[in-house]
Design an enzyme around this catalytic site. Structure first.
Site, mmCIF file in Angstrom:
data_model
loop_
_atom_site.group_PDB
_atom_site.id
_atom_site.type_symbol
_atom_site.label_atom_id
_atom_site.label_comp_id
_atom_site.label_asym_id
_atom_site.label_seq_id
_atom_site.Cartn_x
_atom_site.Cartn_y
_atom_site.Cartn_z
ATOM 1 N N HIS A 1 -0.307 -0.523 8.039
ATOM 2 C CA HIS A 1 -1.739 -0.341 8.058
ATOM 3 C C HIS A 1 -2.158 0.419 6.817
ATOM 4 C CE1 HIS A 1 -0.319 3.533 9.411
ATOM 5 N NE2 HIS A 1 -1.481 4.025 9.061
ATOM 6 N N SER A 2 -3.468 0.460 6.589
ATOM 7 C CA SER A 2 -3.997 1.174 5.443
ATOM 8 C C SER A 2 -5.010 2.187 5.938
ATOM 9 C CB SER A 2 -4.669 0.200 4.466
ATOM 10 O OG SER A 2 -5.154 0.893 3.350
ATOM 11 N N LEU A 3 -4.981 3.344 5.327
ATOM 12 C CA LEU A 3 -5.884 4.396 5.761
ATOM 13 C C LEU A 3 -7.329 4.033 5.476
ATOM 14 C CD1 LEU A 3 -6.277 7.244 6.861
ATOM 15 C CD2 LEU A 3 -5.957 8.111 4.563
ATOM 16 N N ASP B 1 0.861 -1.177 0.000
ATOM 17 C CA ASP B 1 0.000 0.000 0.000
ATOM 18 C C ASP B 1 0.895 1.223 0.000
ATOM 19 O OD1 ASP B 1 -2.145 1.663 0.150
ATOM 20 O OD2 ASP B 1 -2.411 1.446 2.302
#
Length: 684
Positions: A567-569, A476
């Site tokens: 993590h991904s937003l 990502d």
């Protein structure tokens, strides 16, 4: 009079020059808000930090940490990657233009960005560590903020700003288009009649004094000063994973999301909350001068609790006594540098950089191996590396074209190539950490999504002819926001809005221009702390579903090695990867189950797909804010039964795979799965 602007801590750029008719060239009515009271006061500020601990303070916070605003108030600082908005207050018809590159070449530059040393006891800057260089450390660009057209500016850091630190900026007003705001001038020139006014007066005097000591510019030329601290998302991630490790270690049977979040909120605060003051334990150093890896003992606790699940043995197979370095990663920003030829540098990171490792692995493949990949450039993993490794002069040329060319070229360069610019190896970044072998034969091609999602799909589709044994790596991009490419990507897309509306039956779950919080995961899940609590929940949900032969058998023999990094937003965007099929023919080399890879569909579908995870529905239901709207909670409650059935796929993509993607090869792949989020620092 020539005037200057200072921002301490990350910074914002001041704007030199006016636009408009000839009669307006001498206008000095434009100014910057200081007290964070107007819509133009959008930059990070020391005024939004608590005086007693330095954490952020928002006026709408409550004592309930399930409230997103309250959870965000536990942060120690602002993102190390975000661009800083500067929005002057202007009169109608007046614009304040960004300083030009030529102005930065003068003896007195229009803007200064400084990294300051931070006194963790007094919670304020104590000196200037470094005066950052324009075109190398930062650039100033026009911003799309909804203000007077042409007025808004942004300071875009090229490498990440230093974590757990402060920064300052100063700018010169060569054409007298900006003046000090009345609030700033009043606090600067008057000692004040109460404690608050006296404190602000002292801060301004301190900031301007430090700036003068570093640059020699007198304080009467300063029209604005401020400072703020920074915090790396990677530091927070380590803390949150540590919380998960402690919870699971105490109760290895189940991982209760509510218990994890409570533990994280009250006992595992990031950065200086983990180690009060400046006396932190000695940690493993990052290569190439990067900041030390934080919370080494937290990483040990994670490894102890989860064993090979978190630490892929193929990736980190080294004796415990040998340090495992964390490498550097250059993030792909939304805007390319506004200076011809300027390129981002490796940014400080506290987690291993997969793109760097895969790139270096591919560099180790011989020319004959590349030919064996078939099809020439871009046809296999080695060709994939070739396609990414453009000479610096060519990449710089594309960067100039992207900034100064016509709109079509800008879109093409920004959307199609930006992610390739980020894949530059950092010195001593752990070369050979991933080697071509029976499991990872030719390296790991990467699937990107994020701000350049659609272009990445188009580009990667030409290079996805994987042979059995090649393991896709799902990355990502940092700071992705979706919708950047013609408004088509991310959770702000029309397809995503329709998916969420069908999912919950409520517009409260749909991201619109008036309601951006669903995209940020701030309106329906308790993930305000940099969205990290949800990422941990997603990680373990994936582990449970992938841990063959026994679900939830974390770390047991024969279970799938899942390495989650970051993590991904957006909601649950990271694990777009796969369905799963049991395969009991375990190789001696440790190859796990057979995995069927699905081409990542439209980014907006990932959030909805995560709700289909068996055993993950209760987590989503728990995440609905108690203070949320009635129809929002009712929508998720009605959908919860759909989360309890055992699906054939871990994540079932709602968007069909497009033809010509080479799925037949990947379907036969037997390799481990790596679920990766942003590996840089910051809020995503």
């Amino acid at each position: 009079m020539k005037k200057k602007l200072i921002y301490a801590a990350v910074v914002s750029a001041l704007l030199a020059g006016c636009g408009g008719s000839d009669d307006n060239k001498g206008d000095t009515s434009s100014y910057l808000d200081y007290l964070l009271t107007g819509s133009n006061a959008v930059g990070p500020s020391a005024l939004a930090a608590r005086a007693w601990d330095g954490t952020l303070k928002f006026s709408t916070e409550t004592a309930d940490l399930s409230n997103p605003v309250s959870a965000m108030s536990t942060l120690d600082g602002w993102s190390t990657t975000q661009a800083i908005q500067i929005v002057p207050v202007t009169s109608s018809g007046i614009t304040v233009q960004a300083p030009t590159t030529a102005e930065f070449g003068a003896s007195v530059a229009p803007l200064y960005l400084l990294e300051v040393t931070f006194d963790s006891t007094a919670l304020r800057p104590s000196g200037v560590k470094k005066v950052l260089t324009y075109g190398v450390d930062f650039v100033v660009a026009a911003s799309a903020w909804q203000a007077e057209p042409g007025s808004a500016q942004a300071v875009e850091p090229l490498p990440c700003l230093a974590n757990d630190s402060g920064h300052r900026t100063a700018e010169r007003q060569s054409r007298r288009c900006l003046k000090a705001g009345s609030d700033y001038g009043n606090y600067k020139n008057n000692a004040g009649s109460n404690a608050q006014e006296q404190t602000i007066n002292g801060l301004i005097a301190l900031q301007e004094g430090l700036f003068k000591a570093a640059t020699g510019i007198a304080t009467d030329h300063v029209i604005f000063s401020d400072w703020f601290g920074t915090q790396s998302g990677a530091d927070v991630l380590v803390a949150v994973k540590g919380a998960a490790a402690s919870v699971l270690k105490a109760d290895p049977v189940t991982l209760d999301a509510a218990k994890l979040w409570k533990q994280d909120a009250w006992e595992h605060q990031p950065a200086r909350h983990l180690y009060p003051g400046r006396d932190r334990p000695t940690c493993l150093p990052d290569p190439a001068g990067c900041r030390a890896v934080p919370a080494a003992e937290q990483k040990d606790a994670i490894a102890t609790a989860f064993g090979p699940v978190l630490r892929s043995t193929r990736l980190l197979k080294r004796p415990r006594s040998i340090p495992v370095p964390s490498s550097c990663l250059t993030s792909s920003p939304h805007r390319r540098p506004q200076v011809p030829g300027a390129r981002p540098r490796p940014s400080p990171g506290t987690v291993p950089s997969q793109p760097v490792r895969h790139r270096q692995c591919a560099e180790g493949v011989t020319r004959s191996d590349r030919r064996a990949g078939g099809g020439g450039r871009g046809s296999g993993p080695a060709g994939d590396a070739d396609c990414r490794s453009d000479p610096p002069e060519r990449a710089a040329g594309r960067g100039e074209q992207a900034d100064w060319g016509d709109a079509h070229l800008r879109r093409q360069a920004a959307g199609r190539r930006a992610e390739h610019w980020s894949l530059q190896p950092a010195a001593d970044a752990g070369r050979g950490a991933i080697r071509a072998d029976a499991c990872l034969r030719q390296g790991c091609p990467q699937h990107h999504h994020g701000c350049h999602h659609l272009s990445a799909r188009r580009d990667l589709g030409q290079r996805e002819r994987l042979r059995p044994g090649a393991g896709p790596d799902l990355e990502d991009l940092c700071r992705h926001a979706g919708g950047q490419e013609g408004g088509a990507g991310g959770d702000r897309s029309s397809a995503a809005r329709r998916a969420w509306l069908r999912l919950s039956g409520s517009m409260d779950t749909v991201t619109t221009s008036d309601n951006p919080t669903p995209y940020l995961n701030l309106s329906y899940l308790t993930v305000a702390r940099d969205n990290l609590k949800q990422s941990v929940a997603i990680c373990w949900a994936c582990v449970w579903r992938l841990a063959w032969p026994t679900p939830r058998a974390i770390g047991t023999a024969g279970s799938l090695k899942v390495h989650f990094l970051g993590h991904s937003l957006g909601a649950s965007r990271v694990p777009t990867c796969c369905g799963r099929q049991p395969d009991h023919r375990q190789r001696a080399s440790g190859c796990p189950v057979q995995v069927r890879y699905r081409w990542p569909g439209h980014a907006g579908s990932h959030s909805a797909a995560a709700a289909e995870l068996a055993d993950f529905g209760p987590t989503i239901k728990m995440g609905v804010l108690t203070s949320g709207s009635a129809e929002l909670k009712a929508g998720f409650t009605a959908y919860a039964p759909n989360c309890t059935d055992g699906g054939a796929y871990l994540l079932r993509q709602r968007v069909p795979a497009e033809p010509g993607r080479g799925h037949s090869a990947t379907a036969a792949t037997r390799c481990r799965v790596q679920l990766c989020g942003p590996v840089g620092a910051g809020f995503g």
